[in-house]
Scaffold this motif. Structure first.
Motif, mmCIF file in Angstrom:
data_model
loop_
_atom_site.group_PDB
_atom_site.id
_atom_site.type_symbol
_atom_site.label_atom_id
_atom_site.label_comp_id
_atom_site.label_asym_id
_atom_site.label_seq_id
_atom_site.Cartn_x
_atom_site.Cartn_y
_atom_site.Cartn_z
ATOM 1 N N GLU A 136 0.383 0.165 3.509
ATOM 2 C CA GLU A 136 -0.240 -1.106 3.086
ATOM 3 C C GLU A 136 -0.373 -1.165 1.570
ATOM 4 O OE1 GLU A 136 -2.973 -4.255 2.071
ATOM 5 O OE2 GLU A 136 -3.255 -2.155 1.610
ATOM 6 N N ASP B 15 -10.575 -4.735 6.899
ATOM 7 C CA ASP B 15 -9.986 -4.223 5.651
ATOM 8 C C ASP B 15 -10.389 -5.147 4.500
ATOM 9 O OD1 ASP B 15 -8.485 -2.557 4.036
ATOM 10 O OD2 ASP B 15 -6.585 -3.573 4.437
ATOM 11 N N HIS C 221 6.756 -6.277 -4.947
ATOM 12 C CA HIS C 221 6.524 -6.859 -3.626
ATOM 13 C C HIS C 221 5.690 -8.132 -3.739
ATOM 14 C CE1 HIS C 221 2.568 -5.137 -4.045
ATOM 15 N NE2 HIS C 221 3.114 -3.977 -4.311
ATOM 16 N N SER D 160 -11.605 -14.664 0.556
ATOM 17 C CA SER D 160 -11.571 -13.518 -0.342
ATOM 18 C C SER D 160 -10.443 -13.650 -1.357
ATOM 19 C CB SER D 160 -11.377 -12.245 0.484
ATOM 20 O OG SER D 160 -11.093 -11.158 -0.354
ATOM 21 N N HIS E 289 -4.903 0.389 8.004
ATOM 22 C CA HIS E 289 -3.968 1.293 7.310
ATOM 23 C C HIS E 289 -4.605 2.638 6.996
ATOM 24 C CE1 HIS E 289 -5.368 0.455 3.049
ATOM 25 N NE2 HIS E 289 -5.693 -0.715 3.559
ATOM 26 N N ILE F 95 -13.551 -0.065 -4.237
ATOM 27 C CA ILE F 95 -12.231 0.252 -3.687
ATOM 28 C C ILE F 95 -11.201 0.207 -4.819
ATOM 29 C CG2 ILE F 95 -12.797 -0.564 -1.354
ATOM 30 C CD1 ILE F 95 -11.054 -3.028 -1.879
ATOM 31 N N HIS F 96 -10.221 1.052 -4.747
ATOM 32 C CA HIS F 96 -9.168 1.223 -5.763
ATOM 33 C C HIS F 96 -9.705 1.842 -7.063
ATOM 34 C CE1 HIS F 96 -5.978 -1.746 -4.008
ATOM 35 N NE2 HIS F 96 -6.726 -1.234 -3.053
ATOM 36 N N LEU G 58 -7.266 -15.101 2.489
ATOM 37 C CA LEU G 58 -6.785 -14.032 1.618
ATOM 38 C C LEU G 58 -5.816 -14.671 0.645
ATOM 39 C CD1 LEU G 58 -5.913 -11.484 4.438
ATOM 40 C CD2 LEU G 58 -7.687 -11.107 2.711
ATOM 41 N N ARG H 54 -1.935 -13.692 -8.209
ATOM 42 C CA ARG H 54 -2.587 -13.903 -6.910
ATOM 43 C C ARG H 54 -2.371 -15.363 -6.556
ATOM 44 N NH1 ARG H 54 -4.464 -9.074 -4.369
ATOM 45 N NH2 ARG H 54 -4.533 -7.661 -6.119
ATOM 46 N N ASP I 158 -11.563 1.592 1.942
ATOM 47 C CA ASP I 158 -10.220 0.970 2.005
ATOM 48 C C ASP I 158 -9.168 2.025 2.329
ATOM 49 O OD1 ASP I 158 -8.017 -0.662 1.686
ATOM 50 O OD2 ASP I 158 -8.189 -0.816 -0.486
ATOM 51 N N LEU J 119 0.401 -12.842 -3.051
ATOM 52 C CA LEU J 119 0.663 -11.995 -4.208
ATOM 53 C C LEU J 119 2.128 -12.050 -4.609
ATOM 54 C CD1 LEU J 119 -0.651 -9.631 -5.957
ATOM 55 C CD2 LEU J 119 0.356 -8.089 -4.299
ATOM 56 N N GLY K 6 -8.743 -10.956 -2.452
ATOM 57 C CA GLY K 6 -7.793 -9.867 -2.237
ATOM 58 C C GLY K 6 -6.617 -10.316 -1.370
ATOM 59 N N SER K 7 -5.696 -9.398 -1.167
ATOM 60 C CA SER K 7 -4.490 -9.719 -0.401
ATOM 61 C C SER K 7 -4.209 -8.677 0.674
ATOM 62 C CB SER K 7 -3.272 -9.763 -1.331
ATOM 63 O OG SER K 7 -3.521 -10.594 -2.437
ATOM 64 N N ILE K 8 -3.813 -9.156 1.836
ATOM 65 C CA ILE K 8 -3.230 -8.285 2.859
ATOM 66 C C ILE K 8 -2.005 -9.070 3.337
ATOM 67 C CG2 ILE K 8 -3.633 -6.919 4.952
ATOM 68 C CD1 ILE K 8 -6.635 -7.354 4.612
ATOM 69 N N PRO K 9 -0.904 -8.943 2.589
ATOM 70 C CA PRO K 9 0.228 -9.846 2.790
ATOM 71 C C PRO K 9 0.775 -9.884 4.219
ATOM 72 C CG PRO K 9 0.526 -8.573 0.780
ATOM 73 C CD PRO K 9 -0.683 -8.013 1.466
#
Ligand code: BES
Ligand code: MN
Ligand code: MN
Length: 462
Positions: A158, A185, A367, A401, A86, A431-432, A200, A333, A125, A203, A403-406
């Motif tokens: 993303e 990612d 989302h 992990s 992304h 990141i973030h 992953l 999560r 990221d 969410l 985190g999420s990458i839906p």
């Protein structure tokens, strides 16, 4: 191998400058103020894919930000790798906490990155990690070692839930057909501990609103006699965890996949120092669900967290007031087998249910997406493992992990292919957060490892 290293050496400065230029464009998908910049970034990605050797590149418009699609198909009998990444980034706020401006990349040395890291929003990221793939493609085409077909799909939404990408994927199954999906990612355990992300979390993201009286009230005249929405909201939120830090929503854990003792023992083998963990984020004790380790809590167990909460008077000084409304943004999560839409429903019903008389509660789903786990005996995993072994000198560790990458689970559902997550970032890359950065060493390590994945994936597919 030799080819790869010499090409990188020769073009090192340019590879860095190109990424730095890309990081100068503030492609924040969440904030309408940056709309033009997001579109502009898509154009830059398109050009970079053409220069890297794609035969065909197009900007696919959506109702939101475009998807950049590129491909090089030269032999239909060879496998096809679909690269996803992304080009949008998270907002840089709070900007005052950055040591250097978020869109003026600088390279600075850190303890973990003695060769320097690029500090900028999106460095890790995902612009930096996505661009490794573009440069790996250039390297393979320019040195005549691209062993198979490639498709690129780089999106700009993303960080805001990939809603338009989902539609695009559903509508373009034939175009996106592939043998494996490759994504950078995520992260790895440490500079000398390569790892492949094998899971992953899913969410569910909701916003809640608690309304009491029809206007803000004098907290003396009315205080004590009416439900204060902020008091009530915080009480309701507090009740969502029990004394063991388990989530109290009925049915929440019903579908949670329990790992066997053997699997948990395997996970526990990954190198991890609780002391370093605490030190790195400035806490003196960890906190979480009873019966699970820190690494389990942040990967194989589901969570519920307030991401923001507001209401009432937050200006200078004191104002005596009972606010009419209170709000919170809450993320859950999820782990494999939990259905995100079902969890959203369970949350909504329960939260509405526990509201006392005297307030009204509104739950608005944002989302969400499903979690993902991938086996370690697939051709894709084996190819990635061999690639890491070549460039790091040791086998990578599979790691789930938090985190999420839906979109990854949707890829599997719609395109029927597995995703290999080759992440080169570190948790400490922020990141973030303010001062996001990406190691220069990591960037080049990625560019070096990716072509080997292509090579081994093609060989093992025969
Ligand atoms: N790249 C991250 C996700 C990630 C980072 C996974 C590190 C594993 C390790 C991604 O851009 C992201 O931030 N995802 C969001 C979800 C999305 C729906 C906004 C997340 O995890 O909060
Ligand atoms: Mn990302
Ligand atoms: Mn992100």
């Amino acid at each position: 191998m030799q080819h790869i290293q010499s090409y990188i050496k020769e073009h090192k400065d340019r590879f860095l400058t190109e990424l730095i230029d890309l990081l100068k464009i503030p492609s924040v998908s969440a904030d309408p103020a940056y709309k033009d910049n997001v579109f502009q970034t898509a154009d830059v990605i398109k050009d970079s894919l053409l220069k890297a050797g794609c035969d065909h590149v197009e900007i696919c418009e959506t109702e939101g930000f475009p998807i950049v699609y590129g491909e090089k198909i030269f032999d239909k009998s060879l496998p096809t790798i679909l690269v996803y990444g992304h080009y949008d980034v998270q907002p840089a706020d709070p900007v005052e906490l950055w040591d250097s401006p978020p869109y003026e990349p600088v390279i600075k040395k850190t303890e973990i990155h003695p060769e320097g890291a690029i500090f900028a929003r999106g460095a890790c990221d995902d612009k930096g990690q996505m661009y490794m793939h573009v440069k790996a493609m250039e390297l393979m085409t320019k040195t005549n070692q691209l062993p198979c077909n490639v498709k690129f799909m780089i999106e700009g939404e993303e960080e805001v839930g990939s809603v338009n990408l989902s539609k695009f994927v559903k509508a373009n199954q034939e175009k996106l057909k592939n043998d494996v999906i490759l994504i950078s990612d995520t992260g790895m355990i440490a500079q000398d501990v390569p790892s492949i992300t094998t899971g992953l979390r899913g969410l569910s993201y909701v916003e809640v609103e608690v309304t009491g009286p029809n206007r803000d009230l004098h907290s003396g005249l009315y205080g004590g006699a009416v439900a204060n929405p902020i008091n009530i909201l915080t009480k309701m939120i507090a009740s969502l965890h029990d004394e063991n830090n388990r989530i109290t929503i009925p049915g929440f854990y019903d579908k949670v996949e329990d790992l066997s003792d053997a699997e948990r023992a395997e996970m526990a083998k990954a190198p991890f120092s609780l002391e370093d963990y605490k030190k790195s984020i400035g806490i003196d004790a960890v906190y979480g669900e009873k019966g699970y380790t820190t690494n389990e809590r942040n990967s194989i167990r589901p969570t519920l967290d307030v991401n923001g909460i507001w209401g009432g008077y937050i200006g200078e000084g004191a104002k005596t007031v009972i606010a009419s409304k209170a709000f919170a943004k809450i993320s859950m999560r999820l782990v494999p087998n939990q259905e995100w839409e079902e969890i959203t429903d369970l949350f909504k019903k329960y939260f509405e249910n526990i509201a006392p008389a005297g307030v009204k509660v509104k739950v608005t789903p944002h989302h969400g997406g499903q979690g993902y786990v991938t086996p370690i005996d697939s051709i894709g995993y084996k190819a990635a493992s061999k690639a890491y072994h070549d460039t790091f000198g040791k086998n990578p560790i599979p790691q789930r992990s938090g985190g999420s990458i839906p979109i990854v689970s949707l890829f599997e559902q719609e395109l029927k292919s597995k995703t290999i997550l080759m992440g080169f970032g570190l948790d400490s890359d922020a990141i973030h957060s303010p001062n996001e950065h990406f190691g220069v060493w990591n960037y080049f390590k990625g560019i070096e490892t990716i072509p080997l994945f292509y090579k081994y994936f093609t060989e093992l597919s025969k």
